[in-house]
Design a protein around this motif. Sequence first.
Motif, mmCIF file in Angstrom:
data_model
loop_
_atom_site.group_PDB
_atom_site.id
_atom_site.type_symbol
_atom_site.label_atom_id
_atom_site.label_comp_id
_atom_site.label_asym_id
_atom_site.label_seq_id
_atom_site.Cartn_x
_atom_site.Cartn_y
_atom_site.Cartn_z
ATOM 1 N N THR A 55 -20.059 26.474 -5.054
ATOM 2 C CA THR A 55 -20.572 25.340 -4.290
ATOM 3 C C THR A 55 -19.975 24.039 -4.826
ATOM 4 O O THR A 55 -19.504 23.186 -4.059
ATOM 5 N N ALA A 56 -19.988 23.899 -6.146
ATOM 6 C CA ALA A 56 -19.402 22.710 -6.759
ATOM 7 C C ALA A 56 -17.903 22.640 -6.476
ATOM 8 O O ALA A 56 -17.360 21.561 -6.185
ATOM 9 N N ALA A 57 -17.223 23.798 -6.554
ATOM 10 C CA ALA A 57 -15.787 23.827 -6.281
ATOM 11 C C ALA A 57 -15.485 23.405 -4.848
ATOM 12 O O ALA A 57 -14.484 22.730 -4.581
ATOM 13 N N ALA A 58 -16.346 23.805 -3.922
ATOM 14 C CA ALA A 58 -16.152 23.427 -2.523
ATOM 15 C C ALA A 58 -16.241 21.917 -2.330
ATOM 16 O O ALA A 58 -15.587 21.351 -1.446
ATOM 17 N N ILE A 91 -21.031 24.606 3.298
ATOM 18 C CA ILE A 91 -20.611 23.535 2.384
ATOM 19 C C ILE A 91 -19.090 23.508 2.241
ATOM 20 O O ILE A 91 -18.490 22.438 2.121
ATOM 21 N N SER A 92 -18.453 24.677 2.268
ATOM 22 C CA SER A 92 -16.993 24.743 2.151
ATOM 23 C C SER A 92 -16.291 24.501 3.489
ATOM 24 O O SER A 92 -15.057 24.521 3.542
ATOM 25 N N ASP A 93 -17.051 24.313 4.553
ATOM 26 C CA ASP A 93 -16.517 24.110 5.903
ATOM 27 C C ASP A 93 -15.623 25.277 6.314
ATOM 28 O O ASP A 93 -14.509 25.112 6.801
ATOM 29 N N GLY A 94 -16.160 26.493 6.074
ATOM 30 C CA GLY A 94 -15.471 27.698 6.534
ATOM 31 C C GLY A 94 -14.314 28.126 5.676
ATOM 32 O O GLY A 94 -13.396 28.807 6.153
ATOM 33 N N ARG A 95 -14.361 27.816 4.371
ATOM 34 C CA ARG A 95 -13.268 28.214 3.464
ATOM 35 C C ARG A 95 -13.688 29.337 2.524
ATOM 36 O O ARG A 95 -12.960 29.650 1.578
ATOM 37 N N PHE A 96 -14.828 29.959 2.781
ATOM 38 C CA PHE A 96 -15.355 30.948 1.846
ATOM 39 C C PHE A 96 -15.003 32.366 2.276
ATOM 40 O O PHE A 96 -15.125 32.736 3.442
ATOM 41 N N THR A 97 -14.568 33.181 1.310
ATOM 42 C CA THR A 97 -14.334 34.615 1.495
ATOM 43 C C THR A 97 -15.268 35.375 0.563
ATOM 44 O O THR A 97 -15.345 35.067 -0.628
ATOM 45 N N LEU A 98 -15.981 36.347 1.098
ATOM 46 C CA LEU A 98 -16.889 37.150 0.293
ATOM 47 C C LEU A 98 -16.152 38.353 -0.285
ATOM 48 O O LEU A 98 -15.808 39.289 0.439
#
Length: 288
Positions: A55-58, A91-98
Amino acid sequence: MRTGIVILPEHRWWIAEPKWRAAEEYGFHHAWTYDHLGWRTLVDGPWFGAVPTLTAAAMVTERIRLGTFVASPNFRHPVPFARELLALDDISDGRFTLGVGAGGEGYDTEVLGTTPPAQAERTARFGEFVELLDELLTKDRTTWRGEHYAAVDARSAPGGVQRPRMPFLVAANGPKALGIAARHGQGWVTTGPRTDDVDAWWRGVADLAERFTAAQRGTGRRVDRYLNLDSSPVYSLTSVETFRDAVGRAEELGFTDVVVHWPRHDGVYAGRESVLEELAADVLPALG
């Protein structure tokens, strides 16, 4: 060939933040952190949670994709975890990969006071974990029951930024897990076999790539292929030449992405940040 880097969640944020910013500035396509309660030889040292770290990285990056490398059922239930994932995606505006994996024995299970499941049970639990997360992240309401997990009218509003859901990167080496990756993953990641012989490791990676091709037959799905270069007996950032050689061999085997680890001062992944800087200047731009 796309490149990614793992930044272990072991530093206070004032130290970690510049690394996440640099990963984007250097030109890496994706950046990851481990999702453990404690990890192997580093279990007695500093360690922070993956979700707040990402979250912080985003918040301090703009373009680079971010992800877990990898989350497992060892200490997570899909229903509350799905809520955290939706927040990360937003929070990443769609930049997250699980990134997800079956998990193994060790501190993550022992600290909870439970008996680690046998391999067959662990794989079955993992299948349910991935299937239920898929349901939770694509539907408004989910009622689902398996042997290991259940959900009763679980809500998922407002849903993810990425549709129909965020991509899954599924870690798999065994035959059943490879099947899970082929059915549910937008990406497959392997660590290769456990061996101290570099050539044997690459032969094992080649064999796993062939097995995954077989697992994909009939699915009609395209799945990207990720290789954890630092599961090799030789750390990939030992030198620029070591990295170039590993990337070339991975590309020959059909991998679309490789993942390395940020150099540490000592112990696991020990190396020099000057090698990383040289990669950023001379190698990563050529990889696109």
